[in-house]
Design a protein around this motif. Sequence first.
Motif, short mmCIF file in Angstrom:
data_model
loop_
_atom_site.label_atom_id
_atom_site.label_comp_id
_atom_site.label_asym_id
_atom_site.label_seq_id
_atom_site.Cartn_x
_atom_site.Cartn_y
_atom_site.Cartn_z
N ILE A 75 0.84 -1.20 0.00
CA ILE A 75 0.00 0.00 0.00
C ILE A 75 0.87 1.25 0.00
CG2 ILE A 75 -1.72 1.30 1.31
CD1 ILE A 75 -2.80 -1.34 2.35
N CYS A 76 1.92 1.24 0.81
CA CYS A 76 2.83 2.39 0.86
C CYS A 76 3.46 2.64 -0.51
CB CYS A 76 3.92 2.16 1.90
SG CYS A 76 3.32 2.14 3.61
N ALA A 77 3.86 1.55 -1.18
CA ALA A 77 4.49 1.70 -2.49
C ALA A 77 3.50 2.26 -3.51
CB ALA A 77 5.03 0.35 -2.97
N GLY A 78 2.26 1.75 -3.50
CA GLY A 78 1.26 2.24 -4.44
C GLY A 78 0.94 3.71 -4.24
N LEU A 79 0.74 4.11 -2.99
CA LEU A 79 0.42 5.51 -2.71
C LEU A 79 1.62 6.42 -3.01
CD1 LEU A 79 -1.61 5.12 0.61
CD2 LEU A 79 -2.48 5.56 -1.69
N THR A 80 2.82 5.92 -2.74
CA THR A 80 4.02 6.71 -3.05
C THR A 80 4.17 6.88 -4.56
OG1 THR A 80 5.13 5.89 -1.06
CG2 THR A 80 6.52 6.85 -2.77
N GLY A 81 3.78 5.85 -5.32
CA GLY A 81 3.81 5.98 -6.78
C GLY A 81 2.89 7.09 -7.26
N ILE A 82 1.73 7.21 -6.63
CA ILE A 82 0.80 8.29 -7.00
C ILE A 82 1.44 9.64 -6.70
CG2 ILE A 82 -1.44 9.33 -6.47
CD1 ILE A 82 -2.46 6.52 -5.85
N ARG A 83 2.04 9.77 -5.53
CA ARG A 83 2.68 11.05 -5.17
C ARG A 83 3.79 11.40 -6.16
NH1 ARG A 83 6.76 12.12 -0.05
NH2 ARG A 83 7.47 14.16 -0.77
#
Length: 275
Positions: free
Chosen positions: A43-51
Amino acid sequence: METPASPPHQNEPNRPNDEARGPRLREIPIRLMVPNLITALAICAGLTGIRLAFEGRYELAVVMVLAAAFLDGIDGRIARLLKATSKFGVQMDSLADIINFGVAPALVSYAFLLDNARSPGWIAALLYAIAAGLRLARFNVMADREVKAPWQSEFFVGVPAPMGAMLVLLPVYLGFLGVEPTPFFVYGSVAYTVLIGYLLVSRLPVWSGKSSRIRRDLMLPILLGVVLYVALLMSYTWQVLSVTVIAYLCVLPFSARAWQRRYGTITIEDDGTSV
């Protein structure tokens, strides 16, 4: 006559009542936390990708989204390997899937390319994200069936969500390779995004490979082939990902043909769900 003895602790008002303390917290093995930790990292990786995408760091954003998809794909297998499956982990994994396979790739694609199409680009990103959510919901319903159909070990109903996340980013890979964002390419990418969303929710039979077997003498050549693929992926990332996506799309008609030869239809008519 002797007075009856008072019950123990009756005259000790400051002593806590065992029944009022509620259930005692029990200890759990650390191995039970490992799958949930992997899911949280995904989840952290996915949200960081969005940022990163909205900061303009697109290549790193795509790497983070693909890493999130990879982590999200292995957490369940690791849970089964460690015998650490739980209802909590299943629910957490389902919530992570919609972020990593639906929202994150849609927003990265929109920030990099689809935004050039304005409203049609945003509509395409929305349709893909919703399609991924519907695909995951159908998968969960089918996984909860007590009696599974024999074909479920060989075919998926529609393109699986993890592969959909890789497929929908094809225009982004091509952009990294130098394809200019001309109106034709931009609106073609909008149509392509909608197509991938449709493939997710379709009843197209997609070969899963779960029940496949290989001859013992082919094991080492296949292992060498996998090593070669990973080496090429590390050296020519966007070229290899583009070829992989195109090859996967080319295999889909053959998968449908194999289903038709066996069951006589092009699509899967009975998947055990109401959608």
